[in-house]
Enzyme design. Structure first.
Site, PDB file in Angstrom:
ATOM      1  N   LYS A 118       0.819  -1.217   0.000  1.00 48.25           N
ATOM      2  CA  LYS A 118       0.000   0.000   0.000  1.00 48.25           C
ATOM      3  C   LYS A 118       0.849   1.262   0.000  1.00 48.25           C
ATOM      4  O   LYS A 118       0.456   2.278  -0.572  1.00 48.25           O
ATOM      5  CB  LYS A 118      -0.932   0.005   1.211  1.00 48.25           C
ATOM      6  CG  LYS A 118      -2.044  -1.027   1.073  1.00 48.25           C
ATOM      7  CD  LYS A 118      -3.263  -0.649   1.886  1.00 48.25           C
ATOM      8  CE  LYS A 118      -4.308  -1.714   1.745  1.00 48.25           C
ATOM      9  NZ  LYS A 118      -5.476  -1.384   1.014  1.00 48.25           N
ATOM     10  N   LYS A 201      -4.712  -8.805  -6.281  1.00 50.12           N
ATOM     11  CA  LYS A 201      -6.050  -9.100  -5.760  1.00 50.12           C
ATOM     12  C   LYS A 201      -7.044  -8.005  -6.139  1.00 50.12           C
ATOM     13  O   LYS A 201      -6.653  -6.860  -6.382  1.00 50.12           O
ATOM     14  CB  LYS A 201      -6.007  -9.319  -4.248  1.00 50.12           C
ATOM     15  CG  LYS A 201      -6.171  -8.091  -3.397  1.00 50.12           C
ATOM     16  CD  LYS A 201      -6.413  -8.482  -1.939  1.00 50.12           C
ATOM     17  CE  LYS A 201      -6.727  -7.242  -1.120  1.00 50.12           C
ATOM     18  NZ  LYS A 201      -8.071  -6.692  -1.336  1.00 50.12           N
ATOM     19  N   LYS A 204     -11.263  -2.766  -3.363  1.00 48.52           N
ATOM     20  CA  LYS A 204     -12.190  -1.652  -3.586  1.00 48.52           C
ATOM     21  C   LYS A 204     -11.450  -0.357  -3.861  1.00 48.52           C
ATOM     22  O   LYS A 204     -11.979   0.544  -4.500  1.00 48.52           O
ATOM     23  CB  LYS A 204     -13.187  -1.519  -2.438  1.00 48.52           C
ATOM     24  CG  LYS A 204     -12.617  -1.279  -1.056  1.00 48.52           C
ATOM     25  CD  LYS A 204     -13.766  -1.087  -0.065  1.00 48.52           C
ATOM     26  CE  LYS A 204     -13.695  -2.058   1.092  1.00 48.52           C
ATOM     27  NZ  LYS A 204     -12.509  -1.900   1.926  1.00 48.52           N
TER      28      LYS A 204
HETATM   29  P1  ATP Z   1      -8.743  -1.715   0.325  1.00 53.32           P
HETATM   30  O1  ATP Z   1      -8.325  -1.719  -1.117  1.00 53.32           O
HETATM   31  O2  ATP Z   1      -9.170  -0.367   0.800  1.00 53.32           O
HETATM   32  O3  ATP Z   1      -7.743  -2.367   1.247  1.00 53.32           O
HETATM   33  P2  ATP Z   1     -10.225  -4.179   0.260  1.00 53.32           P
HETATM   34  O4  ATP Z   1     -11.110  -4.488  -0.893  1.00 53.32           O
HETATM   35  O5  ATP Z   1      -8.917  -4.864   0.338  1.00 53.32           O
HETATM   36  O6  ATP Z   1     -10.085  -2.609   0.355  1.00 53.32           O
HETATM   37  P3  ATP Z   1     -10.656  -4.462   3.119  1.00 53.32           P
HETATM   38  O7  ATP Z   1     -11.586  -3.552   3.829  1.00 53.32           O
HETATM   39  O8  ATP Z   1      -9.182  -4.208   3.218  1.00 53.32           O
HETATM   40  O9  ATP Z   1     -11.099  -4.498   1.576  1.00 53.32           O
HETATM   41  O10 ATP Z   1     -10.908  -5.960   3.575  1.00 53.32           O
HETATM   42  C1  ATP Z   1     -12.181  -6.378   4.069  1.00 53.32           C
HETATM   43  C2  ATP Z   1     -12.284  -7.890   4.030  1.00 53.32           C
HETATM   44  O11 ATP Z   1     -12.422  -8.346   2.680  1.00 53.32           O
HETATM   45  C3  ATP Z   1     -11.075  -8.627   4.596  1.00 53.32           C
HETATM   46  O12 ATP Z   1     -11.527  -9.769   5.304  1.00 53.32           O
HETATM   47  C4  ATP Z   1     -10.301  -9.056   3.369  1.00 53.32           C
HETATM   48  O13 ATP Z   1      -9.516 -10.215   3.589  1.00 53.32           O
HETATM   49  C5  ATP Z   1     -11.450  -9.337   2.409  1.00 53.32           C
HETATM   50  N1  ATP Z   1     -11.008  -9.182   1.020  1.00 53.32           N
HETATM   51  C6  ATP Z   1     -10.608  -8.015   0.441  1.00 53.32           C
HETATM   52  N2  ATP Z   1     -10.290  -8.229  -0.842  1.00 53.32           N
HETATM   53  C7  ATP Z   1     -10.471  -9.559  -1.068  1.00 53.32           C
HETATM   54  C8  ATP Z   1     -10.299 -10.392  -2.216  1.00 53.32           C
HETATM   55  N3  ATP Z   1      -9.866  -9.885  -3.363  1.00 53.32           N
HETATM   56  N4  ATP Z   1     -10.590 -11.715  -2.102  1.00 53.32           N
HETATM   57  C9  ATP Z   1     -11.022 -12.227  -0.928  1.00 53.32           C
HETATM   58  N5  ATP Z   1     -11.212 -11.490   0.185  1.00 53.32           N
HETATM   59  C10 ATP Z   1     -10.938 -10.173   0.120  1.00 53.32           C
HETATM   60 MG    MG Z   2      -7.587  -4.372   1.927  1.00 52.26          MG
END
Ligand code: ATP
Ligand code: MG
Length: 341
Positions: A118, A201, A204
């Site tokens: 990040k 991965k 969002k």
């Molecule tokens: P950001 O990009 O802001 O980090 P994010 O999509 O990674 O957002 P988080 O809020 O960091 O979302 O994570 C929330 C939950 O969703 C966590 O349990 C994380 O492991 C899960 N998660 C996030 N992205 C994935 C993915 N691509 N596949 C499976 N689980 C995910």
């Molecule tokens: Mg995340």
């Protein structure tokens, strides 16, 4: 140290750092819904304090927080069965995080791969909060003595750090006070990949909207994104071993399996030999069937922010009733004067 019995308790959270994705749904929310029931007390949190580790516009943070809560509610998180709240309404998280900042070691934090990802090339410009994030996450979990944390694969290292912090605290203060929490990472879609680059991965906060499916995307958008998703020219194999060097193909098969509550093996049994021209539309249809009712309910809830806010307020009170005694005991174990009590 004497063994302590802990109540089976689940904690997990999502940051309001953008709109929810299919990765958040399959890797987290869908599984949280399934864990509600007699086996666990379930606590789910919109982790707004984590979101501000990167810039969040104050004009949109509240709506982003409500949208994540709406996504959880619309997916089936039931406030009668689970505690649902946003982190900023329960000060115990931030207080315990400070105590843990003084337990966690710099060497441990330096190994966290998410910080490196990040912060990118310009780590000097990253916030101190982004670096300390795993210590706050340990506090989120341990302030409830949570025993199980359902997360996606990307969060495994942070849950392991949580265990290291708990073990060091217990050792340093001479009591088996914090549980050694288990990460729960099970199912076919624990790391949903970016649709345009199978080595990253789906997130969002990713740069391009085309690389992710948002939970609020309409049917045409979902179909278009899957159609344009990067793949190789080969048809689907008959067995999982045939996906070994095909990350983009594996991703779409895993998504299909998770959405239909089955395994990649079963999907390949049904679709062996299919080309992308057949499989992608079938996947889009399945995703729309599963996501459309959720996104409709999210829209209804977003039009009723007072309803969401009331649920979060009530959840925060219930969360605090569990967290505060645990925080107080932590202060006691560390030797603080707390004579206001
Ligand atoms: P950001 O990009 O802001 O980090 P994010 O999509 O990674 O957002 P988080 O809020 O960091 O979302 O994570 C929330 C939950 O969703 C966590 O349990 C994380 O492991 C899960 N998660 C996030 N992205 C994935 C993915 N691509 N596949 C499976 N689980 C995910
Ligand atoms: Mg995340």
């Amino acid at each position: 140290m004497a063994e302590t019995q802990f109540t089976p308790r689940v904690f997990s959270g999502i940051k309001p750092s953008g709109g929810l994705t299919l990765g958040n749904y399959l890797g987290a929310i869908k599984r949280w819904v399934d864990m509600q029931g007699p086996a666990f007390e379930t606590i789910y949190c919109v982790v707004d304090l984590h979101a501000i580790t990167v810039w969040q516009d104050p004009a949109t943070l509240a709506d982003a927080t409500r949208e994540v809560a709406a996504g959880m509610l619309a997916s089936g998180i039931d406030p009668a069965k689970s505690i649902l709240f946003n982190q900023a309404q329960v000060p115990a998280h931030a207080e315990l995080a400070w105590l843990f900042n003084c337990v966690a070691r710099l060497g441990w934090m330096n190994r966290m791969t998410q910080f490196k990802d990040k912060a990118g090339k310009n780590a000097e410009k990253a916030s101190l909060g982004l670096y300390a994030y795993p210590s706050l996450m340990a506090a989120d979990i341990l302030v409830y003595h949570a025993t199980h944390v359902p997360v996606g694969e990307d969060q495994k290292q942070h849950v392991e750090l949580t265990r290291d912090i708990a073990a060091k605290f217990n050792h340093d203060y001479g009591e088996a006070f914090f549980p050694l929490t288990e990460p729960v990472i099970e199912g076919p879609a624990m790391r949903v990949m970016n649709l345009r680059d199978g080595s990253k991965k789906m997130s969002k906060s990713g740069d391009s909207d085309m690389e992710r499916i948002n939970m609020t995307d309409d049917a045409d958008t979902i179909a278009k994104k899957f159609k344009k998703a990067r793949t190789d020219p080969e048809p689907l194999p008959g067995e999982v071993a045939g996906l070994a060097d095909r990350p983009e193909a594996k991703n779409l098969v895993d998504i299909y399996a998770a959405l239909s509550d089955t395994t990649a093996e079963a999907v390949l049994r049904d679709h062996a030999g299919a080309g992308w021209g057949t499989f992608k539309p079938a996947l889009a249809e399945l995703a729309v069937e599963k996501l459309a009712p959720i996104s409709d309910e999210m829209k209804r809830l977003m039009a009723a922010p007072d309803e969401i806010d009331a649920i979060l307020a009530k959840g925060a009170e219930r969360a605090e009733a569990i967290a505060n005694p645990i925080l107080e005991r932590t202060f006691d174990l560390m030797g603080f004067v707390r004579s206001r009590r």
